[in-house]
Scaffold this active site. Sequence first.
Site: not given
Length: 309
Positions: A44, A70, A128
Amino acid sequence: MITSTEIAGIPLSSYICNASGPKCTTYEELAELGRSKSSAIVMKTCTILPREGNPEPRLARVGKNSLIQSMGLPNLGYEKYIEFSKKLKKYGKPVVASVAGFTLDEYATLAHAFQKSGADLIEINASCPNIKGKPQIGYDFGQMRNLLSLVCEHGGKPIGLKLPPYFDPVHWDIMSELILEYNISFISCINSIGNTLVIDPWKRSTVIKPKKGLGGLSGTTIKPIALANVQAFYERLIGSVSIFGVGGIMNGIDAFEFLLAGADAVQIGTAFEIEGTSCFGYMEAGLRTMLEYHDFSSIKEAKGKLNYL
Ligand code: SIN
């Protein structure tokens, strides 16, 4: 049939691995990837400090095979992932670190720290879309230049970029020039399509809570955009930069399409979120069938072999 491949000179035993995103945050999740048929363990995206991420609900299904999310980069903080990267070596497959800073200096700190870790590849997440007030740096080419000059100057591990989707050829041109100028070793394209809105008309409501319902769209819906980005970068980077294709790969046929467009390997996000680790096995089998059908004997032979009308 040779279905092994490589990214930036790092061998992968198959074409298919997980994408940074679902189920790769805790050590237990990463160890499960280690035991699975994913050909790499992609961790991650981590930040300097641990983060809980955005308020829930922050992920929702869109139709059968797409998601809006999100998450807001929930992660345990980079020091944990440095520790995990060393422990995960026992699974005998490449470990990929993914990092995101809130400032350029943070990006640099993170990239340098993973040079001394067990990670084989370092993916700089420049895309992101889910942090309020933090623009996607991949859309700001001036800042990208500053970022690349900071993260590329230290250590020998291959550095890659997780890119947002681009929609105009001039953006592919500019980004490709930067990638070549700074000797980026690999790219992962694309991240989710940022700031999309899904509405539940019966509840008259957004389906996720953060950012007034805006979130990154992933899955089947975005596959044509992902394929176009892979093809565009494959053509411009003239085989000198490895490409992870990401975006809407649900089966072996989808993976084969990314191979034709020029991807060296693919990362699986949405299908892994929905199906779990079984997806890596059935996608590999489906890809083999497609290679056999077209009389290709290896990934290398089929790469970029798209016919144009
Ligand atoms: C998130 O954690 O918000 C998703 C990560 C990303 O889009 O890069």
